[in-house]
Motif scaffolding. Structure first.
Motif, PDB file in Angstrom:
ATOM      1  N   VAL A 194      -3.425 -42.769  -6.487  1.00 58.18           N
ATOM      2  CA  VAL A 194      -2.808 -43.990  -5.960  1.00 58.18           C
ATOM      3  C   VAL A 194      -3.495 -45.231  -6.537  1.00 58.18           C
ATOM      4  CG1 VAL A 194      -2.451 -45.334  -3.883  1.00 58.18           C
ATOM      5  CG2 VAL A 194      -1.983 -42.896  -3.875  1.00 58.18           C
TER       6      VAL A 194
ATOM      7  N   ALA B  92      -3.060 -45.505 -10.405  1.00 62.12           N
ATOM      8  CA  ALA B  92      -1.706 -45.881 -10.805  1.00 62.12           C
ATOM      9  C   ALA B  92      -1.468 -47.356 -10.480  1.00 62.12           C
ATOM     10  CB  ALA B  92      -0.681 -45.006 -10.101  1.00 62.12           C
ATOM     11  N   LEU B  93      -2.022 -47.822  -9.363  1.00 71.65           N
ATOM     12  CA  LEU B  93      -1.897 -49.251  -9.038  1.00 71.65           C
ATOM     13  C   LEU B  93      -2.558 -50.094 -10.118  1.00 71.65           C
ATOM     14  CD1 LEU B  93      -1.053 -51.419  -7.017  1.00 71.65           C
ATOM     15  CD2 LEU B  93      -3.268 -51.180  -5.927  1.00 71.65           C
TER      16      LEU B  93
ATOM     17  N   ILE C  98       4.477 -44.620  -1.313  1.00 73.38           N
ATOM     18  CA  ILE C  98       3.496 -45.300  -2.169  1.00 73.38           C
ATOM     19  C   ILE C  98       3.777 -44.974  -3.634  1.00 73.38           C
ATOM     20  CG2 ILE C  98       1.069 -45.304  -2.824  1.00 73.38           C
ATOM     21  CD1 ILE C  98       0.357 -45.108   0.075  1.00 73.38           C
ATOM     22  N   LEU C  99       4.103 -43.705  -3.896  1.00 76.24           N
ATOM     23  CA  LEU C  99       4.394 -43.307  -5.276  1.00 76.24           C
ATOM     24  C   LEU C  99       5.618 -44.046  -5.809  1.00 76.24           C
ATOM     25  CD1 LEU C  99       2.864 -41.324  -7.016  1.00 76.24           C
ATOM     26  CD2 LEU C  99       4.564 -39.614  -6.525  1.00 76.24           C
TER      27      LEU C  99
ATOM     28  N   VAL D  18       2.506 -50.451  -1.808  1.00 71.75           N
ATOM     29  CA  VAL D  18       1.310 -49.616  -1.986  1.00 71.75           C
ATOM     30  C   VAL D  18       0.273 -49.958  -0.923  1.00 71.75           C
ATOM     31  CG1 VAL D  18      -0.626 -49.123  -3.515  1.00 71.75           C
ATOM     32  CG2 VAL D  18       1.653 -49.325  -4.439  1.00 71.75           C
TER      33      VAL D  18
ATOM     34  N   LEU E 107       2.604 -41.219   1.476  1.00 72.91           N
ATOM     35  CA  LEU E 107       2.214 -41.146   0.062  1.00 72.91           C
ATOM     36  C   LEU E 107       3.404 -41.142  -0.876  1.00 72.91           C
ATOM     37  CD1 LEU E 107      -0.729 -38.666   0.417  1.00 72.91           C
ATOM     38  CD2 LEU E 107      -0.848 -40.935  -0.546  1.00 72.91           C
TER      39      LEU E 107
ATOM     40  N   LEU F 174       4.737 -47.543  -6.651  1.00 75.48           N
ATOM     41  CA  LEU F 174       4.025 -47.617  -7.933  1.00 75.48           C
ATOM     42  C   LEU F 174       5.015 -47.649  -9.089  1.00 75.48           C
ATOM     43  CD1 LEU F 174       1.149 -45.122  -7.153  1.00 75.48           C
ATOM     44  CD2 LEU F 174       0.923 -47.550  -7.578  1.00 75.48           C
TER      45      LEU F 174
END
Lengths: 100, 484
Positions: free
Chosen positions: B159, B162-163, A31-32, A22, A28, A35
């Motif tokens: 983002v 969710a982190l 990154i998802l 992340v 992106l 997560l």
């Protein structure tokens, strides 16, 4: 014999990969995915603790986490697709519309 | 278990679903009316909440859900917030091109999440209600999906949020590993002995980080300025009041019903967090020109003030938090209502767009001025008495603590923060009354419902500031459910 520590080690590794992903990656979609990795690290730890202490609560919690993760991804992907349609980009460095 | 215990939440969710269904038979130009329907429904639910008796705690779902005075206080708080925010969204509705009804009903689902959060007594409900709030806000923030700032804000919120839920969940897993339980009641019996268990410490740290994100406390605040600025104005208002208060509700439940014996070890950490948040928020607000961005930094600072009450680790501290939240609700929502009307008319959200407001809309100017004065904390408004209670709680705790002088430093930091904040809050007031006349001095029309909203906010600020006895009794009654 695989013990609790082994599961927790894997879980900690997954968590670290997720957090690093992340923070470091710029795409992106990646990154998802990172997560999701964090959430699954938590799931693994939860199931392992639950199994080794014979306490079913942890496994119940995992079902909630899976459900919430699914909802999060559904909304998240929709959002990224909307962004891609509008901006033709999926990179964080292009999200600089708002600066002081 | 009786269904009536979760009756308020069920009614809110049914109202949201009903709106979506009714929408199928309502032609597009009457959709605004559905907003009034939602307001009416919430009004009925708010009134019916006063018939509920929670003088002793009721439990549901095997102790996961608790209905006590504290839960009821927060539920009424959230219902009132949602009513005012819905009225603001009706005013804003011209700028939401598609899916107006979905916007209203998503707000109701988010509200249901907040109301569940107020009652959570188990980590599962804490997590699920926090996520119900967050996931609805992903959509609410990016609702103007044809406008890039809104989308960008949505992605940033997605983002980072969710982190933070990842951290929260991992923390819950570690706490579960250390304590073998997720239930707050069972945890409170064990938490005292777990203070030296590294697994438990790391877990609690992650959980607090996850909740710190919700209340936008330093250093978990990075999302707030961009998201507040990009999101549609009613969403920003709901984030600033509803989501933040839900974070505080969860934090209070966690600290004072799950781990009251453990949290006393963390007093220094909480003190530093509060002090840094106050100073950071106020300093960063100084150079801002965009009203929403300025209000976002001011909301970070207010998270710091509210954390003071938590850090005091006392009954008076927690009741001060509730009182302060009530005053904060009226002031912030009044400010956002004014921003909505002005930006509808002028098309900009800069401080400069408020120029000459005293002649263009006297009610708007009065509401904005009093909101800023209340946020600064000047008597006789709600913000002053709230800050007074918070400082009093902190100083009392300082007098009772011999180990360190941190509480006095925190009080000092809060006063410095207030002094800094005078500069930017009064900058707004100066722009309203004493700026060079803009070319356009046409009056700004204010619709009747919004007029009523502003009057309610003004009344709330004045009432809480001048007659604090009854609300303070209510707040004190509410925190009796917690252990210190």
């Amino acid at each position: 014999m695989i013990g609790l520590e082994d599961y927790l080690t894997v879980s900690a590794i997954l968590f670290s990969i997720g957090v690093v992903g992340v923070v470091m990656r710029r795409n992106l979609f990646i990154i998802l995915m990172s997560l999701e990795l964090i959430l699954n690290a938590a799931n693994l730890a939860m199931v392992a603790f639950s199994r080794f202490s014979n306490n079913i609560d942890g496994q119940m919690m995992v079902f909630f986490i899976i459900t919430v993760a699914a909802a999060e991804v559904a909304v998240g992907l929709a959002l990224l697709v909307a962004l891609y349609r509008r901006r033709q980009t999926a990179y964080t460095e292009d999200l600089t519309n708002m600066k002081l | 278990m009786k269904v009536s215990i979760i009756g308020l939440e069920i009614s809110v969710i049914l109202l949201g679903i009903a709106l979506l269904l009714v929408d199928l038979w309502v032609p597009a130009r009457y959709r605004k009316g559905l907003g009034y329907l939602a307001v009416l429904g919430l009004g009925v639910i708010l009134v019916s909440s006063f018939s509920m008796n929670a003088s002793e705690a009721h439990y549901a779902f095997g102790g996961m859900y608790v209905l006590d005075q504290l839960a009821l206080f927060f539920k009424r708080f959230f219902l009132l917030t949602a009513i005012i925010v819905l009225l603001i969204s009706i005013e804003f509705s011209g700028r939401i091109r598609t899916g107006l009804t979905e916007y209203f009903s998503l707000m109701l689902f988010g509200l249901a999440g907040m109301m569940f959060a107020a009652s959570s007594h188990h980590f599962a409900l804490l997590f699920v209600s926090a996520e119900l709030i967050t996931v609805t806000f992903y959509v609410l923030v990016s609702f103007q999906r044809r406008e890039i700032p809104s989308l960008e804000a949505g992605v940033k919120y997605l983002v980072l949020s969710a982190l933070s839920s990842g951290l929260l969940v991992y923390g819950i897993a570690l706490v579960f590993g250390a304590a073998q339980t997720l239930d707050f009641q069972a945890l409170s019996e064990k938490a005292g002995q777990l203070g030296n268990d590294p697994l438990f410490l790391v877990g609690m740290f992650f959980v607090v980080a996850g909740l710190g994100f919700k209340i936008a406390a330093f250093p978990f605040h990075v999302w707030a300025p961009d998201v507040y600025q990009g999101a549609p104005i009613p969403t920003t208002a709901f984030l600033a009041v509803g989501s933040k208060a839900a974070g505080f509700a969860l934090l209070m439940r966690l600290f004072f019903s799950a781990v009251p014996d453990f949290v006393v070890q963390w007093d220094l950490l909480l003190l530093i967090l509060a002090a840094v948040t106050i100073l950071y928020g106020n300093l960063c607000a100084l150079p801002q020109q965009n009203l929403k961005r300025l209000l976002s930094y001011s909301s970070i600072a207010h998270a710091g003030y509210l954390l003071m009450g938590i850090a005091a680790l006392s009954q008076s501290g927690s009741s001060a938090v509730l009182y302060y939240l009530a005053g904060y609700l009226f002031a912030v929502l009044a400010a956002f209502a004014v921003v909505t009307v002005v930006s509808n008319q002028v098309g900009a959200e800069d401080i400069a767009s408020l120029a000459g407001l005293n002649r263009r809309g006297p009610l708007l100017a009065a509401a904005m001025t009093l909101a800023m004065v209340s946020l600064t904390g000047i008597p006789p408004l709600a913000g002053f008495f709230g800050k007074f209670l918070l400082l009093k709680a902190v100083l009392e705790q300082g007098a009772a603590t011999t180990a360190h002088t941190g509480y006095y430093w925190l009080a000092g930091a809060a006063i410095v923060g207030v002094v800094i904040s005078i500069y930017y809050y009064f900058g707004i007031i100066r722009t309203i009354f004493w700026s060079k006349d803009p070319e356009d001095l046409s009056p700004i029309p204010v619709s009747l419902p919004l007029r009523a909203t502003l009057c309610v906010c003004l009344f709330g600020m004045l009432y809480l500031g001048i007659f604090p006895d009854y609300p303070l009794d209510m707040a004190t009654e509410a925190v009796r459910a917690l252990t210190f």
